[in-house]
Motif scaffolding. Structure first.
Motif, PDB file in Angstrom:
ATOM      1  N   LEU A 154     -73.261 -32.572  42.070  1.00 18.79           N
ATOM      2  CA  LEU A 154     -74.332 -33.008  43.272  1.00 18.79           C
ATOM      3  C   LEU A 154     -74.880 -31.687  43.341  1.00 18.79           C
ATOM      4  CD1 LEU A 154     -75.008 -34.976  45.425  1.00 18.79           C
ATOM      5  CD2 LEU A 154     -73.181 -33.780  46.646  1.00 18.79           C
ATOM      6  N   PHE A 155     -76.204 -31.803  43.437  1.00 19.44           N
ATOM      7  CA  PHE A 155     -77.110 -30.607  43.789  1.00 19.44           C
ATOM      8  C   PHE A 155     -77.565 -31.038  45.082  1.00 19.44           C
ATOM      9  CE2 PHE A 155     -77.045 -30.621  39.323  1.00 19.44           C
ATOM     10  CZ  PHE A 155     -77.325 -29.257  38.952  1.00 19.44           C
ATOM     11  N   VAL A 156     -77.659 -29.701  46.071  1.00 20.56           N
ATOM     12  CA  VAL A 156     -78.120 -29.913  47.404  1.00 20.56           C
ATOM     13  C   VAL A 156     -78.965 -28.801  47.784  1.00 20.56           C
ATOM     14  CG1 VAL A 156     -77.320 -29.646  49.795  1.00 20.56           C
ATOM     15  CG2 VAL A 156     -75.835 -30.529  48.206  1.00 20.56           C
ATOM     16  N   ARG A 157     -80.177 -29.158  48.495  1.00 18.46           N
ATOM     17  CA  ARG A 157     -81.232 -28.450  48.669  1.00 18.46           C
ATOM     18  C   ARG A 157     -81.269 -28.670  50.362  1.00 18.46           C
ATOM     19  NH1 ARG A 157     -87.595 -28.403  46.824  1.00 18.46           N
ATOM     20  NH2 ARG A 157     -88.400 -26.966  48.288  1.00 18.46           N
ATOM     21  N   SER A 158     -81.321 -26.920  50.862  1.00 15.40           N
ATOM     22  CA  SER A 158     -81.741 -27.056  52.573  1.00 15.40           C
ATOM     23  C   SER A 158     -82.825 -27.136  52.727  1.00 15.40           C
ATOM     24  CB  SER A 158     -80.886 -25.960  52.785  1.00 15.40           C
ATOM     25  OG  SER A 158     -80.926 -25.689  54.184  1.00 15.40           O
ATOM     26  N   SER A 159     -83.167 -27.618  54.081  1.00 14.01           N
ATOM     27  CA  SER A 159     -84.765 -27.339  54.614  1.00 14.01           C
ATOM     28  C   SER A 159     -84.699 -25.989  55.207  1.00 14.01           C
ATOM     29  CB  SER A 159     -84.835 -28.374  55.679  1.00 14.01           C
ATOM     30  OG  SER A 159     -83.759 -27.970  56.720  1.00 14.01           O
ATOM     31  N   GLN A 160     -83.681 -25.106  55.116  1.00 11.53           N
ATOM     32  CA  GLN A 160     -83.994 -23.735  55.417  1.00 11.53           C
ATOM     33  C   GLN A 160     -83.643 -22.988  54.369  1.00 11.53           C
ATOM     34  OE1 GLN A 160     -84.765 -23.080  58.733  1.00 11.53           O
ATOM     35  NE2 GLN A 160     -84.537 -25.479  58.977  1.00 11.53           N
ATOM     36  N   PRO A 161     -84.816 -22.245  53.953  1.00 14.26           N
ATOM     37  CA  PRO A 161     -84.745 -21.210  52.776  1.00 14.26           C
ATOM     38  C   PRO A 161     -83.489 -20.249  52.863  1.00 14.26           C
ATOM     39  CG  PRO A 161     -86.843 -21.168  53.780  1.00 14.26           C
ATOM     40  CD  PRO A 161     -85.916 -21.808  54.681  1.00 14.26           C
TER      41      PRO A 161
END
Length: 182
Positions: free
Chosen positions: A146-153
């Motif tokens: 499961l890859f997760v990308r945050s909206s906060q850099p």
């Protein structure tokens, strides 16, 4: 805790009269914070009950729901695979073979409905569920990251988010799963 033996526990199709107890049992036993993409809700139960091709069963001690399994005749875009999505047994009734009976009832219904495979997912740290599946003749087949990308850099990397590491999808002749130990 009841003294009822596994043979006294009745496995029956889920009906509307079981809805509240199924929802309440799921709320007691599922830890949905482990998997950020999973949610337990009235909608999750109702969608299964509303489907004409579901394979949903309850374990009853008298009129009391002590376990359940919710399955459906389709998985993702595969019309020939069934999906066992939710399974739970009240902790006071665990260790009596109820989960295995629920798994078999669900899988039999899915196979009778035309499924060539039954798929489920189990959190990698859920040893009890993995054991349940193994005891019922199932084997792991696919591991998905499961890859997760945050909206906060500058947010915390996904590798540090509980439950974001791996999830196991099982692909075999007869498969089962759940989200919490049975």
């Amino acid at each position: 805790m009841s003294d009822a033996s596994p043979t006294e526990i009745v496995i029956a199709p889920v009906g509307l009269e079981h809805l509240r107890q199924v929802l309440d049992l799921g709320n007691r036993v599922f830890d949905t914070s482990v998997k950020p993409y999973t949610s337990w809700s009235l909608t999750a139960v109702a969608e299964h009950l509303d489907s004409g091709d579901s394979a949903c069963w309850v374990a009853l001690d008298g009129e009391t729901v002590v376990g359940f399994v919710l399955g459906s005749q389709t998985f993702e875009l595969r019309d020939d695979w069934g999906y066992l999505e939710w399974i739970a047994v009240d902790p006071a009734y665990q260790g009596r073979g109820i989960a295995g009976r629920l798994v078999n009832a669900c899988c039999e219904a899915l196979f009778e409905g035309g499924a060539s495979r039954v798929v489920t997912d189990v959190e990698s740290s859920n040893n009890a569920s993995a054991t349940l599946m193994s005891r019922n003749g199932f084997a792991p087949a696919v591991t998905v990251t499961l890859f997760v990308r945050s909206s906060q850099p500058d947010a915390e990397p996904a590798r540090n988010i509980p439950g974001a590491s791996k999830r196991h999808l099982i692909r075999s002749g007869r498969l089962v799963g759940d989200h919490r130990p049975q």
